[in-house]
Each structure stands twice: as structure tokens, then as C-alpha cells.
Design a protein around this motif. Sequence first.
Motif, PDB file in Angstrom:
ATOM      1  N   LEU A 278     -55.730 -10.230 -48.867  1.00 42.24           N
ATOM      2  CA  LEU A 278     -55.779  -8.808 -49.192  1.00 42.24           C
ATOM      3  C   LEU A 278     -55.635  -8.004 -47.914  1.00 42.24           C
ATOM      4  CD1 LEU A 278     -58.769  -8.708 -51.726  1.00 42.24           C
ATOM      5  CD2 LEU A 278     -56.328  -8.935 -52.224  1.00 42.24           C
ATOM      6  N   ALA A 279     -54.879  -6.927 -47.979  1.00 45.75           N
ATOM      7  CA  ALA A 279     -54.741  -5.999 -46.856  1.00 45.75           C
ATOM      8  C   ALA A 279     -55.202  -4.630 -47.317  1.00 45.75           C
ATOM      9  CB  ALA A 279     -53.299  -5.947 -46.368  1.00 45.75           C
ATOM     10  N   ALA A 280     -55.949  -3.935 -46.459  1.00 41.72           N
ATOM     11  CA  ALA A 280     -56.496  -2.635 -46.855  1.00 41.72           C
ATOM     12  C   ALA A 280     -56.599  -1.731 -45.642  1.00 41.72           C
ATOM     13  CB  ALA A 280     -57.875  -2.812 -47.497  1.00 41.72           C
ATOM     14  N   THR A 281     -56.743  -0.450 -45.915  1.00 43.24           N
ATOM     15  CA  THR A 281     -56.983   0.530 -44.862  1.00 43.24           C
ATOM     16  C   THR A 281     -58.372   1.121 -45.045  1.00 43.24           C
ATOM     17  OG1 THR A 281     -55.901   2.259 -46.201  1.00 43.24           O
ATOM     18  CG2 THR A 281     -54.540   1.082 -44.606  1.00 43.24           C
ATOM     19  N   PHE A 282     -59.031   1.365 -43.921  1.00 46.58           N
ATOM     20  CA  PHE A 282     -60.399   1.881 -43.926  1.00 46.58           C
ATOM     21  C   PHE A 282     -60.501   3.063 -42.961  1.00 46.58           C
ATOM     22  CE2 PHE A 282     -60.756  -2.561 -45.098  1.00 46.58           C
ATOM     23  CZ  PHE A 282     -61.746  -2.595 -46.071  1.00 46.58           C
ATOM     24  N   PRO A 283     -61.314   4.064 -43.296  1.00 44.91           N
ATOM     25  CA  PRO A 283     -61.441   5.229 -42.414  1.00 44.91           C
ATOM     26  C   PRO A 283     -62.248   4.973 -41.150  1.00 44.91           C
ATOM     27  CG  PRO A 283     -62.857   5.462 -44.336  1.00 44.91           C
ATOM     28  CD  PRO A 283     -62.020   4.242 -44.571  1.00 44.91           C
ATOM     29  N   ASP A 284     -63.111   3.965 -41.189  1.00 43.14           N
ATOM     30  CA  ASP A 284     -63.992   3.716 -40.040  1.00 43.14           C
ATOM     31  C   ASP A 284     -64.140   2.212 -39.832  1.00 43.14           C
ATOM     32  OD1 ASP A 284     -65.981   3.510 -38.141  1.00 43.14           O
ATOM     33  OD2 ASP A 284     -67.333   4.949 -39.108  1.00 43.14           O
ATOM     34  N   PRO A 285     -63.713   1.698 -38.668  1.00 43.35           N
ATOM     35  CA  PRO A 285     -63.810   0.249 -38.436  1.00 43.35           C
ATOM     36  C   PRO A 285     -65.238  -0.268 -38.457  1.00 43.35           C
ATOM     37  CG  PRO A 285     -63.251   1.400 -36.403  1.00 43.35           C
ATOM     38  CD  PRO A 285     -63.129   2.389 -37.510  1.00 43.35           C
ATOM     39  N   ARG A 286     -66.210   0.620 -38.219  1.00 40.73           N
ATOM     40  CA  ARG A 286     -67.600   0.172 -38.224  1.00 40.73           C
ATOM     41  C   ARG A 286     -68.110  -0.111 -39.634  1.00 40.73           C
ATOM     42  NH1 ARG A 286     -69.816   5.255 -34.960  1.00 40.73           N
ATOM     43  NH2 ARG A 286     -68.411   6.155 -36.545  1.00 40.73           N
ATOM     44  N   GLY A 287     -67.388   0.379 -40.653  1.00 41.46           N
ATOM     45  CA  GLY A 287     -67.829   0.183 -42.023  1.00 41.46           C
ATOM     46  C   GLY A 287     -67.099  -0.932 -42.749  1.00 41.46           C
ATOM     47  N   ILE A 288     -66.312  -1.716 -42.034  1.00 42.79           N
ATOM     48  CA  ILE A 288     -65.551  -2.793 -42.675  1.00 42.79           C
ATOM     49  C   ILE A 288     -66.506  -3.919 -43.066  1.00 42.79           C
ATOM     50  CG2 ILE A 288     -63.785  -4.554 -42.299  1.00 42.79           C
ATOM     51  CD1 ILE A 288     -62.349  -2.608 -40.516  1.00 42.79           C
ATOM     52  N   PRO A 289     -66.426  -4.382 -44.310  1.00 42.08           N
ATOM     53  CA  PRO A 289     -67.362  -5.427 -44.762  1.00 42.08           C
ATOM     54  C   PRO A 289     -67.068  -6.777 -44.158  1.00 42.08           C
ATOM     55  CG  PRO A 289     -65.828  -4.836 -46.516  1.00 42.08           C
ATOM     56  CD  PRO A 289     -65.558  -3.893 -45.391  1.00 42.08           C
ATOM     57  N   ASP A 290     -68.037  -7.682 -44.261  1.00 45.04           N
ATOM     58  CA  ASP A 290     -67.868  -9.047 -43.776  1.00 45.04           C
ATOM     59  C   ASP A 290     -66.667  -9.703 -44.455  1.00 45.04           C
ATOM     60  OD1 ASP A 290     -70.105  -8.758 -42.217  1.00 45.04           O
ATOM     61  OD2 ASP A 290     -71.464  -9.762 -43.626  1.00 45.04           O
ATOM     62  N   GLY A 291     -65.968 -10.516 -43.688  1.00 46.79           N
ATOM     63  CA  GLY A 291     -64.800 -11.196 -44.215  1.00 46.79           C
ATOM     64  C   GLY A 291     -63.494 -10.477 -43.959  1.00 46.79           C
ATOM     65  N   TRP A 292     -63.576  -9.230 -43.511  1.00 44.36           N
ATOM     66  CA  TRP A 292     -62.388  -8.450 -43.176  1.00 44.36           C
ATOM     67  C   TRP A 292     -62.232  -8.372 -41.658  1.00 44.36           C
ATOM     68  CZ3 TRP A 292     -58.838  -6.193 -46.510  1.00 44.36           C
ATOM     69  CH2 TRP A 292     -59.156  -6.252 -47.871  1.00 44.36           C
TER      70      TRP A 292
END
Length: 321
Positions: A278-292
Motif C-alpha cells: 500500500l502507498a499513501a500520503t500523510f500530512p505529518d511524518p510524525r503521525g505515520i502508523p507502525d508498519g509504514w
Amino acid sequence: MSPNTPDGAGTVAQVGEFGLIDRITRGRPQPRTTLLGPGDDAAVVAAADGRVVASTDVLVEGVHFRLDWSGPEHVGRKAVAVNLADVAAMGAVPTAVLVGLACPSETAVAVVDQLTAGMWAEATRARVGVVGGDMTQAPALVISITALGDLQGRAPVTRSGALPGDVVAVAGKLGWSAAGLAVLGRGFRSPVSVVGAHRAPEPPYPAGPLAAEAGATAMIDVSDGLLADLGHISAASTVAIDVRTDLIEVHQRLVDVASALGGDPRHWVLTGGEDHALAATFPDPRGIPDGWRVIGTVTHGTGVTVDGAPYTGTTGWQHWR
């Protein structure tokens, strides 16, 4: 195994449609989301959210799989996995699959037994039910899977929500299936780890809902190749995406296989499809869940670049090309 391989149970023509259905469904457990399973005109699946995420794919022998490269059980697992990965990519929890199966009348029942065993095994891994479907005679083996999912109150994560300033992250394997395909194409059957990744991918199903809960702005299943599929997010969101190779792990096993075959492991990672990461975009790298893991950035503009420059060569798979 060939579709014509003899078996003690005979062929599908000898067993018949309803006998085959009974073999496929008898004694199979269903999750709690299956309110009414196989055996009626249609199944009933819980949809507590009030919305149902639905996706379908068709796999054709000779196009999507070869039975001299993959056993029927592998094909069954893959057929279910590629569909459930699409559901997870919407941020939904998979709940059920329906199976359409077409095959020649001389197909050995043993082939169908193994095929459906693989489907049930992958469905069990994803905690979903195989709730129904259809079967018919055809000149070649064709499998159609429809997958359903539950958003559990969340908004769907589409391809069109990426924003400049977001980071790009991935969950799951990249390049392994392409390496396995290269190995099989050279007539080898090992290393088992890469060949197995091509025969039966293992999408990270829980990563999709986790990304949605963490505020992912866009998401996609990497089926055609990382750069190609990020291109879909870029086009739908009207943004530019830059992938940084220094952030992408190239597993040593891929390096070893590429060295033996004269291939490019980085090319497999960037353009090889069918790992169903899976590929995704997130607004804040500090909020990326485990496994990403972060692999790039989203900026103003259009298109996908690698280390700031256009990628030379094919970026992924396209049918009819």
C-alpha cells in the motif's frame, strides 16, 4: 498441475455444478460478518457502517497466471489477495469475497479443490468469508473475485486527497514479485522467498485502516508498480510526487537475485507490480502508523519523479500495451 490432470474425483463435468459447489463450501467456517453464507440465492453480509466498499478483479490463465509456474492453491490465494488489497487501500476492513469461476469441462476436480483451498486460506488470513459466487464452463480458466469491506465510520481514503507538503509512505513489500517473475522467466524455481512472493502476495491488510485512522490523505494498492500507481495519485490529486531512493530499502535477497540474473533490483522496487503493498500520503511524518515507512514527498506540480528527475524507462504494467 495441468487442468487436465486426472484425479480420483474425476473432472468437473463428472462431479457437476452442484457437486462442485458442495465440495467448495462444505464445512468452511464464516466470520461474524457473514449473516447468511453460501446456499441461497444471495449472501447477506453485515454492513454496520451503512456503506459497503466493493472491488472486483478478473484473473485469466495465461495472462495473470500460469499453472506451470504457480500451483492452483497459489492462484487461489493470489486471486483473493489482489482484491482485498484494493479494499484495504480505501481504508476499509475487508469483510467478504464472492467468487466467479469459469473453466473447461475437462478440468480436474483436484485443480478446483486446490484453487478454492487457496482462496479459503487467504480469506482466513484476512478474516473474511467466502460468501458465494457463480461458476460456468469456459474454454480457459478464469477467476473473478468481488471483495467487500467496511469503513467502520471513517471516510474512504481516495486517490485524490494528496496535498503539497504531505509525505509519501509505503507498507508491505516492493520488488519481490517482480524478482520472482524474473526467476521463473529464466526457468528457475528458487529462491523460494521471491518466487513465493510472485505466486501468492501477502498484502498488509491492517495497514489500510491504520493509515485511514492516522489521517492519510490519499492511498492506493501497488498492483502495477510503485511509480505507475503513485502516478494515479499524482493525476487524481493534481500534485507532484518525488520518490527518494535513499529512503527505499532494497532487500539483500533482491540484490542477490539481480546479481545472479543480471537485473536491476532498484528497477524491480520502483516499477515491479503485484506485491500489493500500500502507498499513501500523510500530512505529518510524525503521525505515520507502525508498519509504514516514508519514501518521498508531495509538492506543487504534476507527475512523479525519482530523486528529482523523470524516471527513464517503463514505470509499471498496463494492459494492452
